[in-house]
Design an enzyme around this catalytic site. Structure first.
Site, PDB file in Angstrom:
ATOM      1  N   ARG A  36       0.737  -0.959  -0.085  1.00  0.00           N
ATOM      2  CA  ARG A  36      -0.095   0.250  -0.511  1.00  0.00           C
ATOM      3  C   ARG A  36       0.543   1.080   0.161  1.00  0.00           C
ATOM      4  NH1 ARG A  36      -5.119   1.137   1.644  1.00  0.00           N
ATOM      5  NH2 ARG A  36      -5.295   2.711   3.046  1.00  0.00           N
ATOM      6  N   LEU A  91      -6.970   6.436  -0.606  1.00  0.00           N
ATOM      7  CA  LEU A  91      -6.484   5.478  -0.434  1.00  0.00           C
ATOM      8  C   LEU A  91      -6.767   3.679   0.507  1.00  0.00           C
ATOM      9  CD1 LEU A  91      -3.777   3.676  -1.847  1.00  0.00           C
ATOM     10  CD2 LEU A  91      -2.780   3.963  -0.137  1.00  0.00           C
ATOM     11  N   SER A  92      -8.292   4.182  -0.444  1.00  0.00           N
ATOM     12  CA  SER A  92      -9.281   3.228   0.449  1.00  0.00           C
ATOM     13  C   SER A  92      -8.721   1.891   1.093  1.00  0.00           C
ATOM     14  CB  SER A  92     -10.113   2.121  -0.734  1.00  0.00           C
ATOM     15  OG  SER A  92     -10.725   3.526  -1.943  1.00  0.00           O
ATOM     16  N   CYS A  93      -9.833   1.093   2.509  1.00  0.00           N
ATOM     17  CA  CYS A  93      -9.174   0.877   3.107  1.00  0.00           C
ATOM     18  C   CYS A  93      -9.488  -0.863   3.176  1.00  0.00           C
ATOM     19  CB  CYS A  93     -10.488   1.110   4.454  1.00  0.00           C
ATOM     20  SG  CYS A  93     -11.752   0.459   4.362  1.00  0.00           S
ATOM     21  N   PRO A  94      -8.449  -1.186   3.285  1.00  0.00           N
ATOM     22  CA  PRO A  94      -8.147  -2.784   2.514  1.00  0.00           C
ATOM     23  C   PRO A  94      -9.396  -3.785   2.952  1.00  0.00           C
ATOM     24  CG  PRO A  94      -5.668  -1.286   4.183  1.00  0.00           C
ATOM     25  CD  PRO A  94      -7.639  -0.917   4.482  1.00  0.00           C
TER      26      PRO A  94
END
Length: 384
Positions: A36, A91-94
């Site tokens: 990430r 940065l979207s949540c995993p």
């Protein structure tokens, strides 16, 4: 803690919660190969609740805090852009990234259209699975597109990044085997169905609370599928996000204080997502946030983003009597009570019982049977 250690720690947290999908083992391998932090810009943004604003977190000035933002947890996004004081890209949540990739049912060699490039991380994961030259990604913001293109190139991911309005898809390279959007839409653009081959799959956030996977019909005249999971998503650019709760409340004083005749436990318990999703279907303008206190009591904050708000509180315990405080021209707590009753009268369907169908000139929500009764939003209850 080094960045690779943070990445491994997050992967372990995902595993402990069972968030790595068994049917798509490729996703974890792709995330490990493309960590990430390689796609995070040097400036992130963190919400300062006391000041009510986002504050910058710069990698050069505070690398530890920056890394903590990137790897906060499975359910935590890292905000990468602020526009007019509101988060406009992340940065979207995993957990959500992984869940949506699993819903895509992606196989090597498939041609994929991604809408909303953002940092480029999701596009890189897609390309890791499909192989080089199979992913086209469209981003409306030219500066974000340029940054993503550079990061993708540095990672060795061969993705065609285009600048354009995702609502129009990218007809130049259609048709696609898979289409995935990284931002929320209220209505699935018909162009997305047109550009997906018959039998192809479309995965997109719907509204602000869940994502759906649609399969394009053999005749190309519709796409239908089931809700896949919950998650909060940023809306398409140009969508009015409305004001946050505290601003709506500050503009409209308290007008009504009255008992709320239901225990709030079902809103915030392990199964609360089912009810919350049904309320979102029936009351699309109403935002609902819940919190469980130390003694198990629940507080719910409701607002319509513009003029009405309500707080419903049962702080003395999940089964204790609740009180509703309301302001503005709508009585949102009353509307929630009505929608809650409608959901129960219809058999209290769960989140995964709901689905969506998109035809050329209309879209509708159903539960249980795609050919069964449609769910229509309830009429707002204005009091003045």
């Amino acid at each position: 803690m080094r960045l690779d250690e943070r990445s491994a720690h997050l992967a372990g947290a995902m595993a402990e919660r069972g968030l790595w999908p068994e049917r798509s083992p490729w996703i974890r391998r792709a995330v490990e190969a493309l960590p990430r932090h390689r796609f995070a810009p040097d400036r992130l943004w963190s919400w300062d609740g006391s000041a009510g604003v986002y504050v910058p977190v710069d990698r050069a000035a505070d690398p530890g805090r920056w890394a903590a933002e990137v790897y906060a947890g499975p359910d935590d996004p890292a905000v990468t852009q602020i526009t007019d004081g509101l988060a406009s890209s992340s940065l979207s949540c995993p957990a959500v990234v992984v869940d949506m990739l699993d819903s895509l049912l992606l196989e090597p060699g498939r041609r994929v259209l991604e809408l909303g490039t953002g940092t480029g991380w999701n596009a890189a994961l897609l390309a890791h699975r499909t192989g080089p030259g199979r992913v086209t990604s469209v981003e409306v913001d030219a500066s974000l597109a340029a940054g993503a293109e550079a990061r993708l190139a540095a990672a060795g991911a061969e993705v065609a990044v285009r600048v354009g309005d995702g609502a129009a898809g990218w007809p130049q390279d259609a048709s696609y085997d898979r289409l995935i959007a990284t931002y929320a839409v209220e209505e699935v653009p018909w162009a997305w169905v047109e550009q997906t081959r018959p039998g192809g799959r479309i995965v997109t956030p719907w509204g602000r609370l869940g994502h759906v996977a649609l399969t394009a019909a053999p005749d190309g005249r519709s796409a239908t599928g089931w809700i896949q999971g919950l998650g909060m998503f940023m809306p398409a650019r140009g969508t009015d996000p409305g004001a946050p709760f505290h601003r709506v409340r500050d503009r409209h004083p308290l007008e009504v204080e009255a008992p709320f005749p239901r225990a709030l436990g079902p809103l915030a318990g392990p199964e609360g997502g089912h009810l919350l999703f049904a309320l979102r279907v029936l009351l699309p303008e109403v935002h609902i946030t819940t919190e469980t206190g130390d003694r198990g009591g629940v507080t719910a904050w409701l607002h319509d983003g513009h003029s009405s708000w309500a707080t419903v509180d049962s702080r003395n315990g999940p089964g204790s009597a609740a009180v509703a405080y309301q302001g503005g021209p709508r009585r949102l707590a009353d509307e929630v009570l009505r929608a809650w009753t409608v959901w129960e009268e219809r058999g209290a369907p769960g989140l995964y019982d709901f689905g969506l169908t998109r035809a050329e000139h209309e879209q509708w929500i159903w539960s249980g049977d795609p050919n069964g009764p449609r769910w229509q939003p309830l009429t707002p209850a204005a009091v003045r």
